[in-house]
Scaffold this motif. Structure first.
Motif, PDB file in Angstrom:
ATOM      1  N   THR A  64       0.812  -1.216   0.000  1.00 47.94           N
ATOM      2  CA  THR A  64       0.000   0.000   0.000  1.00 47.94           C
ATOM      3  C   THR A  64       0.846   1.267   0.000  1.00 47.94           C
ATOM      4  OG1 THR A  64      -0.121  -0.084   2.399  1.00 47.94           O
ATOM      5  CG2 THR A  64      -1.921  -1.111   1.170  1.00 47.94           C
ATOM      6  N   TYR A  65       2.139   1.146   0.152  1.00 47.37           N
ATOM      7  CA  TYR A  65       2.976   2.337   0.158  1.00 47.37           C
ATOM      8  C   TYR A  65       3.413   2.663  -1.261  1.00 47.37           C
ATOM      9  CZ  TYR A  65       6.639  -1.196  -0.009  1.00 47.37           C
ATOM     10  OH  TYR A  65       7.414  -2.268  -0.355  1.00 47.37           O
ATOM     11  N   GLN A  66       3.731   3.920  -1.471  1.00 46.52           N
ATOM     12  CA  GLN A  66       4.149   4.369  -2.784  1.00 46.52           C
ATOM     13  C   GLN A  66       5.440   5.154  -2.621  1.00 46.52           C
ATOM     14  OE1 GLN A  66       1.275   6.672  -4.852  1.00 46.52           O
ATOM     15  NE2 GLN A  66       2.561   6.961  -6.625  1.00 46.52           N
ATOM     16  N   LEU A  67       6.419   4.841  -3.432  1.00 43.33           N
ATOM     17  CA  LEU A  67       7.721   5.487  -3.309  1.00 43.33           C
ATOM     18  C   LEU A  67       7.843   6.734  -4.168  1.00 43.33           C
ATOM     19  CD1 LEU A  67      10.002   2.340  -3.266  1.00 43.33           C
ATOM     20  CD2 LEU A  67       9.218   3.688  -1.334  1.00 43.33           C
ATOM     21  N   VAL A  68       7.082   6.828  -5.226  1.00 44.35           N
ATOM     22  CA  VAL A  68       7.163   7.987  -6.109  1.00 44.35           C
ATOM     23  C   VAL A  68       5.901   8.826  -5.948  1.00 44.35           C
ATOM     24  CG1 VAL A  68       8.673   6.883  -7.797  1.00 44.35           C
ATOM     25  CG2 VAL A  68       6.223   6.641  -8.024  1.00 44.35           C
ATOM     26  N   PRO A  69       5.991  10.132  -6.186  1.00 47.15           N
ATOM     27  CA  PRO A  69       4.807  10.983  -6.018  1.00 47.15           C
ATOM     28  C   PRO A  69       3.794  10.784  -7.141  1.00 47.15           C
ATOM     29  CG  PRO A  69       6.650  12.253  -6.825  1.00 47.15           C
ATOM     30  CD  PRO A  69       7.178  10.886  -6.534  1.00 47.15           C
ATOM     31  N   ARG A 119      -0.288  20.963  -4.094  1.00 53.88           N
ATOM     32  CA  ARG A 119      -0.489  19.534  -3.840  1.00 53.88           C
ATOM     33  C   ARG A 119       0.518  18.623  -4.545  1.00 53.88           C
ATOM     34  NH1 ARG A 119      -4.704  18.949  -0.414  1.00 53.88           N
ATOM     35  NH2 ARG A 119      -6.306  20.496  -0.640  1.00 53.88           N
ATOM     36  N   PHE A 120       1.790  18.941  -4.362  1.00 52.24           N
ATOM     37  CA  PHE A 120       2.836  18.005  -4.759  1.00 52.24           C
ATOM     38  C   PHE A 120       3.032  17.079  -3.567  1.00 52.24           C
ATOM     39  CE2 PHE A 120       4.105  21.925  -7.103  1.00 52.24           C
ATOM     40  CZ  PHE A 120       3.868  21.451  -8.370  1.00 52.24           C
ATOM     41  N   THR A 121       2.504  15.867  -3.656  1.00 54.63           N
ATOM     42  CA  THR A 121       2.519  14.957  -2.514  1.00 54.63           C
ATOM     43  C   THR A 121       3.867  14.274  -2.368  1.00 54.63           C
ATOM     44  OG1 THR A 121       1.649  13.174  -3.886  1.00 54.63           O
ATOM     45  CG2 THR A 121       0.056  14.500  -2.666  1.00 54.63           C
ATOM     46  N   ARG A 122       4.126  13.788  -1.151  1.00 46.78           N
ATOM     47  CA  ARG A 122       5.298  12.998  -0.793  1.00 46.78           C
ATOM     48  C   ARG A 122       6.609  13.779  -0.889  1.00 46.78           C
ATOM     49  NH1 ARG A 122       4.608   8.325   0.714  1.00 46.78           N
ATOM     50  NH2 ARG A 122       6.735   7.725   0.333  1.00 46.78           N
ATOM     51  N   TYR A 123       6.559  15.085  -0.886  1.00 47.95           N
ATOM     52  CA  TYR A 123       7.762  15.904  -0.923  1.00 47.95           C
ATOM     53  C   TYR A 123       7.936  16.648   0.385  1.00 47.95           C
ATOM     54  CZ  TYR A 123       8.521  15.442  -5.965  1.00 47.95           C
ATOM     55  OH  TYR A 123       8.795  14.969  -7.217  1.00 47.95           O
ATOM     56  N   CYS A 166      16.628  40.311  -2.705  1.00 47.21           N
ATOM     57  CA  CYS A 166      16.071  39.159  -2.003  1.00 47.21           C
ATOM     58  C   CYS A 166      16.259  37.921  -2.861  1.00 47.21           C
ATOM     59  CB  CYS A 166      14.583  39.385  -1.712  1.00 47.21           C
ATOM     60  SG  CYS A 166      13.798  37.971  -0.925  1.00 47.21           S
ATOM     61  N   SER A 167      16.794  36.915  -2.260  1.00 51.43           N
ATOM     62  CA  SER A 167      16.946  35.631  -2.918  1.00 51.43           C
ATOM     63  C   SER A 167      16.060  34.625  -2.206  1.00 51.43           C
ATOM     64  CB  SER A 167      18.399  35.170  -2.871  1.00 51.43           C
ATOM     65  OG  SER A 167      18.496  33.837  -3.322  1.00 51.43           O
ATOM     66  N   ASP A 168      15.229  33.936  -2.968  1.00 50.91           N
ATOM     67  CA  ASP A 168      14.349  32.940  -2.374  1.00 50.91           C
ATOM     68  C   ASP A 168      14.563  31.631  -3.137  1.00 50.91           C
ATOM     69  OD1 ASP A 168      12.149  32.872  -0.318  1.00 50.91           O
ATOM     70  OD2 ASP A 168      11.230  31.796  -1.994  1.00 50.91           O
ATOM     71  N   CYS A 169      14.938  30.631  -2.399  1.00 50.15           N
ATOM     72  CA  CYS A 169      15.196  29.327  -2.999  1.00 50.15           C
ATOM     73  C   CYS A 169      14.309  28.293  -2.319  1.00 50.15           C
ATOM     74  CB  CYS A 169      16.666  28.965  -2.827  1.00 50.15           C
ATOM     75  SG  CYS A 169      17.074  27.371  -3.540  1.00 50.15           S
ATOM     76  N   LEU A 170      13.643  27.488  -3.115  1.00 51.26           N
ATOM     77  CA  LEU A 170      12.784  26.444  -2.599  1.00 51.26           C
ATOM     78  C   LEU A 170      13.319  25.104  -3.093  1.00 51.26           C
ATOM     79  CD1 LEU A 170       9.250  26.176  -1.923  1.00 51.26           C
ATOM     80  CD2 LEU A 170       9.942  24.741  -3.791  1.00 51.26           C
ATOM     81  N   ARG A 171      13.518  24.187  -2.173  1.00 49.92           N
ATOM     82  CA  ARG A 171      13.955  22.838  -2.533  1.00 49.92           C
ATOM     83  C   ARG A 171      12.826  21.867  -2.227  1.00 49.92           C
ATOM     84  NH1 ARG A 171      18.309  25.095  -0.240  1.00 49.92           N
ATOM     85  NH2 ARG A 171      20.054  25.442  -1.618  1.00 49.92           N
ATOM     86  N   TYR A 172      12.593  20.979  -3.156  1.00 53.72           N
ATOM     87  CA  TYR A 172      11.588  19.939  -3.006  1.00 53.72           C
ATOM     88  C   TYR A 172      12.307  18.618  -2.926  1.00 53.72           C
ATOM     89  CZ  TYR A 172       6.612  20.788  -3.216  1.00 53.72           C
ATOM     90  OH  TYR A 172       5.308  21.034  -2.897  1.00 53.72           O
ATOM     91  N   LEU A 173      12.239  17.982  -1.784  1.00 60.92           N
ATOM     92  CA  LEU A 173      12.964  16.731  -1.551  1.00 60.92           C
ATOM     93  C   LEU A 173      11.982  15.598  -1.336  1.00 60.92           C
ATOM     94  CD1 LEU A 173      15.453  18.234   1.011  1.00 60.92           C
ATOM     95  CD2 LEU A 173      15.817  17.979  -1.425  1.00 60.92           C
ATOM     96  N   LEU A 174      12.214  14.503  -2.006  1.00 62.31           N
ATOM     97  CA  LEU A 174      11.359  13.328  -1.810  1.00 62.31           C
ATOM     98  C   LEU A 174      11.874  12.490  -0.682  1.00 62.31           C
ATOM     99  CD1 LEU A 174       8.926  11.783  -2.905  1.00 62.31           C
ATOM    100  CD2 LEU A 174      10.500  10.574  -4.377  1.00 62.31           C
TER     101      LEU A 174
END
Length: 174
Positions: A64-69, A119-123, A166-174
Motif C-alpha cells: 500500500t505504500y508508494q515510493l514515487v509521487p 499539492r505536490f505529494t510525498r515531498y 532578495c533571494s528565495d530558494c525552494l527545494r523539493y525533496l522526496l
C-alpha cells in the motif's frame, strides 16, 4: 493399511515426545512427557485441529505504500509562484533592519503555503529566504544537503530593487 491424518499426527507427536524426553543419564521414564501432554488437556482431536490451522494460507495483500509521487514537481509553476509573492510583498517596502526578520519569515511562510496548495505529494519543502541591503557589496549564498537526482528538484528567484535584494530558494525533496 494407511493411518488417517489425525492418527498419523498423534503417532508423530508420540515419537517426538519420546525422543525429546529421553533422560540423558538413564533416569526417568520416556513416557513421562506424553503423560504431561495428556494431563494438559491436549487430545488427538486438538492436535488434528492445529494441523488444519497450519495448512490455511495467509491472505496476500498488495503493497500500500508508494515510493514515487502522484504528481511530479513542476519547477516553472513554483518559480512563478515565488516571483508573484516576492514582487507583491517587496514592491513598496523600504529596507528597515528592525522589520526585515519579520518580513523574511512572512515571505518564507507565504511561499511554503502557496507551494503546499499546489499539492505536490510525498515531498518535503525547504524554503530559504535571504534579504540584504544594496550598498555596493557582493553577496554569496550557499547551502548543502543530500540530493536525489531522480526525484529532488529546486526553484529559485532573485528579486532586487534600488535599496535591497532578495533571494528565495525552494527545494523539493522526496
Amino acid at each position: 493399511m494407511s493411518k488417517s491424518s489425525p492418527q498419523l499426527k498423534w503417532d508423530l507427536l508420540r515419537r517426538r515426545v519420546k525422543l525429546n524426553t529421553t533422560p540423558a543419564h538413564g533416569v526417568g521414564n520416556a513416557h513421562t512427557g506424553m503423560r504431561s501432554i495428556l494431563k494438559r488437556g491436549i487430545s488427538k482431536t486438538s492436535i488434528a485441529g492445529s494441523e488444519n490451522r497450519e495448512q490455511q494460507e495467509k491472505p496476500q495483500y498488495q503493497n500500500t505504500y508508494q515510493l514515487v509521487p502522484y504528481k511530479p514537481f513542476n519547477v516553472s509553476q513554483v518559480k512563478e509562484a515565488i516571483q508573484d509573492i516576492l514582487e507583491a510583498l517587496l514592491r513598496e517596502q523600504e529596507y528597515d533592519v528592525t522589520r526585515i526578520s519579520k518580513m523574511t519569515k512572512r515571505i518564507t511562510e507565504a511561499v511554503k503555503t502557496r507551494v503546499k496548495s499546489m499539492r505536490f505529494t510525498r515531498y518535503k519543502i525547504v524554503v530559504h529566504t535571504v534579504i540584504g541591503s544594496k550598498m555596493n557589496q557582493g553577496i554569496e549564498i550557499g547551502s548543502r544537503g543530500l540530493w536525489n537526482q531522480d526525484t529532488d528538484s529546486s526553484a529559485s528567484y532573485f528579486y532586487e530593487n534600488e535599496k535591497y535584494c532578495c533571494s528565495d530558494c525552494l527545494r523539493y525533496l522526496l
